[in-house]
Structures are given as C-alpha cells and as structure tokens.
Design a protein around this motif. Sequence first.
Motif, short mmCIF file in Angstrom:
data_model
loop_
_atom_site.label_atom_id
_atom_site.label_comp_id
_atom_site.label_asym_id
_atom_site.label_seq_id
_atom_site.Cartn_x
_atom_site.Cartn_y
_atom_site.Cartn_z
N UNK A 23 0.80 -1.23 0.00
CA UNK A 23 0.00 0.00 0.00
C UNK A 23 0.83 1.28 0.00
N UNK A 24 1.39 1.58 -1.15
CA UNK A 24 2.16 2.82 -1.26
C UNK A 24 1.19 3.99 -1.47
N UNK A 25 1.74 5.17 -1.62
CA UNK A 25 0.92 6.37 -1.78
C UNK A 25 0.06 6.29 -3.03
N UNK A 26 0.60 5.65 -4.08
CA UNK A 26 -0.16 5.52 -5.32
C UNK A 26 -1.42 4.71 -5.12
N UNK A 28 -3.16 4.31 -2.33
CA UNK A 28 -4.12 5.04 -1.52
C UNK A 28 -4.86 6.09 -2.35
N UNK A 29 -4.19 6.66 -3.34
CA UNK A 29 -4.86 7.62 -4.22
C UNK A 29 -5.83 6.92 -5.18
N UNK A 30 -5.54 5.65 -5.49
CA UNK A 30 -6.35 4.93 -6.47
C UNK A 30 -7.51 4.16 -5.84
N UNK A 31 -7.62 4.15 -4.53
CA UNK A 31 -8.65 3.36 -3.86
C UNK A 31 -10.06 3.66 -4.38
N UNK A 32 -10.45 4.93 -4.62
CA UNK A 32 -11.80 5.17 -5.15
C UNK A 32 -12.05 4.50 -6.50
N UNK A 33 -11.05 4.53 -7.39
CA UNK A 33 -11.20 3.87 -8.70
C UNK A 33 -11.25 2.36 -8.55
N UNK A 68 0.28 0.39 6.05
CA UNK A 68 1.54 -0.27 5.71
C UNK A 68 1.91 -1.33 6.74
N UNK A 69 1.76 -0.98 8.01
CA UNK A 69 2.10 -1.92 9.08
C UNK A 69 1.19 -3.15 9.03
N UNK A 70 -0.10 -2.93 8.75
CA UNK A 70 -1.05 -4.03 8.64
C UNK A 70 -0.65 -4.97 7.50
N UNK A 71 -0.27 -4.40 6.37
CA UNK A 71 0.11 -5.20 5.21
C UNK A 71 1.33 -6.06 5.53
N UNK A 72 2.36 -5.45 6.09
CA UNK A 72 3.58 -6.18 6.41
C UNK A 72 3.30 -7.27 7.43
#
Length: 230
Positions: A23-26, A28-33, A68-72
């Motif tokens: 879950x990088x910044x990209x 998180x910006x794309x979550x709505x799409x 990020x912590x959850x993913x790792x």
Amino acid sequence: MRKHDTMSHATTLRAIARLLCYPDDGLMRQVPQVAEALVLDGTLSSSTRRALMALVADLVQRDWLEVEALYVDTFDRGRRTSLHLFEHVHGDSRDRGPAMIDLQQTYAGSGLYLADGELPDFLPVVLEFASTQPADTQREFLGEMAHILNALHSALVERESPYAAAVAAVLELAGEPVQAVKLEPEAPLDDSWQEPEAFGGCNSAGQQAPGQPQTIHIVRSNAQQTGAAA
C-alpha cells in the motif's frame, strides 16, 4: 451458458491485484477507482462485493502508516499468509525453482515479461497475467491454483484479516468454492527464518569463558582404533 462463464473480469482482477500490492501512496490515491471497478462487476455475488467494500473502507479509514504496518504484518510474517503462492506448496525446496521457471514461461508464451525484481508466483502478478487472458483461460488458470488460494484464505480468516475478502473474490471469479483448509501449526517467525547450524555436531559443552584456554578432545577414527587393536 451463464454470463459468468463467458465474461472476462480483466478490470476486476486488476483491481484486486492492486489491493493486494504493497500500500504505497499511489494505491491510496487509487482506492476510489479500485472500489468503483469492484462494484461494477455485476457477476460478483452481493456478499463478495460487500466484503470487498469492507476491505476498501478498512484501508481508507486507517492512517497510511497503519495500513503499511497491517500489510507487512499480514503478508510478510510467516509462510501461511504469504502472497508468493509457491511458498505454500514448495517452501524453500528445490522444486520451487522449476515451478517458477514454468510459470514465467507461461507468461512469456503470451508475450508478457516480468520487470526486474518481480517473482512470477506473487499473487498480484498472477492476477495481472490472468486479466490479459480470455474468460475461459482466466478461469482455468486461476482454478489450477484453487487449493493454494483456499489455504491462503483459511490462514487469513484465522487471523481475522479483511484481506481474506480479496482472495475469496479470486476464488469466485475462478468458479471455485471457498473451502476451509486445515492448517498445520506455524513455527514462530524466528524459528522459520533461522539459519541452520554450520556444524550441527558442535556444542558449547566444556567451553571456558572468553579469553580462557579451551579444552580440545581428540578422538581416533574407527579405522585407527581397529589398526591399533590388531
């Protein structure tokens, strides 16, 4: 023939693949799409769509660092929840190498090649490849991995992870039922990544403190002992 059998789920597979990437910044910006793509796939069951939306909502409401912590913690701490599918069947055995090569050749056969550093058994990569294939090939390809996906799903459910919804959705798109898999107890993380002893027969018995003379034991080999007896 049902619509589900003939419809390609390219956009949905790519959306799920994106959710399962780091879950990088990209992202998180794309979550709505991503959420819109998942909602628009009318062939997913309503319960699957609700679970996916719950996953999206869970990611959105968390702080980015917490996501990020959850993913790792979910995917990088132990083999049972690894997104590298061959970890579930081959572990570190020599069989994993040939399996990886075969999968990579499958991709290459369709004119698709991995970027540097990408492994062919990483689930988002598997889903990206499937998204480029015709509907029947998608289902057959993902269906061959159903036993691995069910093991991964069971491990995620056991940990009460919202990411289980994404794996369940892949199984549904493959036309495979979600089935509980009995999981073997997992070794503690430190044990599973522990390096083997360089000399298994050595131990610390009889050793002195650092800087002090050490006792050395010299033992004759069997051949020497036999010769001496003669």
